[in-house]
Scaffold this motif. Structure first.
Motif: not given
Length: 332
Positions: A71-72, A74-75, A79, A142-143, A160, A279, A281
């Motif tokens: 997750k971190p 992909r986040d 971004q 999410e991804n 979200h 999302h 972001f």
């Protein structure tokens, strides 16, 4: 470019490895050679002091650290993607943006088809990849594999942002020449005594809102046929004595195209709301903002069209009743 001695270019490779669990598939996704991808994995293992990806029999699996990085990593990439797309202005008429949207075929039929028609004029170079909702849909948002979801209120993804688009109810479709041909409405007993066509869609066979509500009640609806999509229901219903319970807007559209009759649904099924979700972001992404506005304008047009149609039907019904009453008096 390095950050804390990590080559940030390796994050793209790491993301691919964590999601595919395969050096060869990662190489194919990134258009790299397998040796180059293997070398990148070796450097990542050295940096993190962990194997990240290990062989288990004939397959690969992530180490605990590898799993924690999914997750971190992909986040961070999402971004970065948002930053690279930032522009002082957004011009839809010249945009080549591609949107991946997940929704049901009901939404595509009665809503997204109209959105696409409008977008083809306002943003002729924009592309749309429309996909069916599935059990993987929350993870896809999410991804970043899905940028936009249009889903019922009860299926929205926590964490979200979302906006309501339109509300709908459920109506029944029956064969125009079947046992219900002379009916203007169904009784509850007639409804639950009949055989039904229901819909379960997606890889995980997700049930529809009406099925969910009825399953939670003390009533039982005999599902003689389970279709994989709403669009297949009319072909399966024509020439039978079965009942299909569908969202009203879609049922109305189908009834005009097939030899089917629209009837009110006697079951106590609440209205539902379709939401657009994106999302977190992408909250300030100008292209997403533009598309959301197009969604809202299209939804408002469809709702206004439905209200006008209802008014016309009410007027016609009132005139018909008045004519019948007048005729009766004259006969007497």
């Amino acid at each position: 470019m390095r950050f804390n001695k990590l080559d940030l270019n390796q994050l793209v490779v790491l993301d691919a490895l964590l999601s595919t669990l395969s050096v060869s598939k990662s190489a194919e996704r990134l258009f790299l050679s397998q040796p180059a991808t293997s070398c990148a994995l070796a450097r990542l293992r050295e940096y993190f002091e962990d194997d990240l990806l290990v062989s288990v029999g004939k397959t690969n699996a992530l180490t605990p650290l590898g799993s924690s990085l999914i997750k971190p990593v992909r986040d961070v990439l999402l971004q970065v993607q948002t930053i690279t797309r930032a522009r002082p202005s957004f011009d839809p008429s010249t945009s080549t943006r591609k949107f991946t949207i997940e929704s049901s075929d009901y939404v595509i039929n009665i809503f997204l088809s109209e959105v696409i028609r409008r977008a083809s004029v306002l943003a002729p170079m924009m592309e749309f990849d429309l996909r069916s909702i599935s059990p993987q849909t929350p993870n896809n948002l999410e991804n970043g594999d899905a940028e936009i979801l249009i889903i019922p209120h009860y299926a929205t993804v926590q964490g979200h942002p979302k906006e309501e688009l339109f509300e709908d109810k459920f109506s029944c479709l029956v064969c125009a020449n079947g046992v219900f041909k002379d009916k203007e409405e169904l009784t509850t007993d007639e409804y639950f005594d009949a055989n039904h066509i229901s819909v379960e869609w997606g890889g995980g066979r997700r049930i529809t809102f009406d099925t969910r509500v009825i399953s939670a009640s003390n009533k039982h609806r005999k599902q003689t046929i389970v279709a994989p999509s709403f669009s297949l229901v009319p072909e399966l219903l024509v020439g039978t004595n079965m009942i299909a319970t569908l969202p009203h807007r879609l049922a109305t559209k189908i009834a005009k195209q097939f030899s089917l009759k629209l009837l009110p649904c006697p079951a106590d099924i609440p209205h539902f709301t379709e939401n657009v979700q994106w999302h977190k972001f992408r909250d300030n992404d100008p292209s997403v903002l533009w598309l959301r506005q197009l969604f809202k304008e299209t939804a408002a047009t469809i709702i206004g069209r439905d209200i006008n149609s209802e008014k016309i039907l009410v007027k016609r019904h009132s005139k018909t009743k008045g004519t019948q009453v007048g005729t009766t008096k004259k006969t007497r």
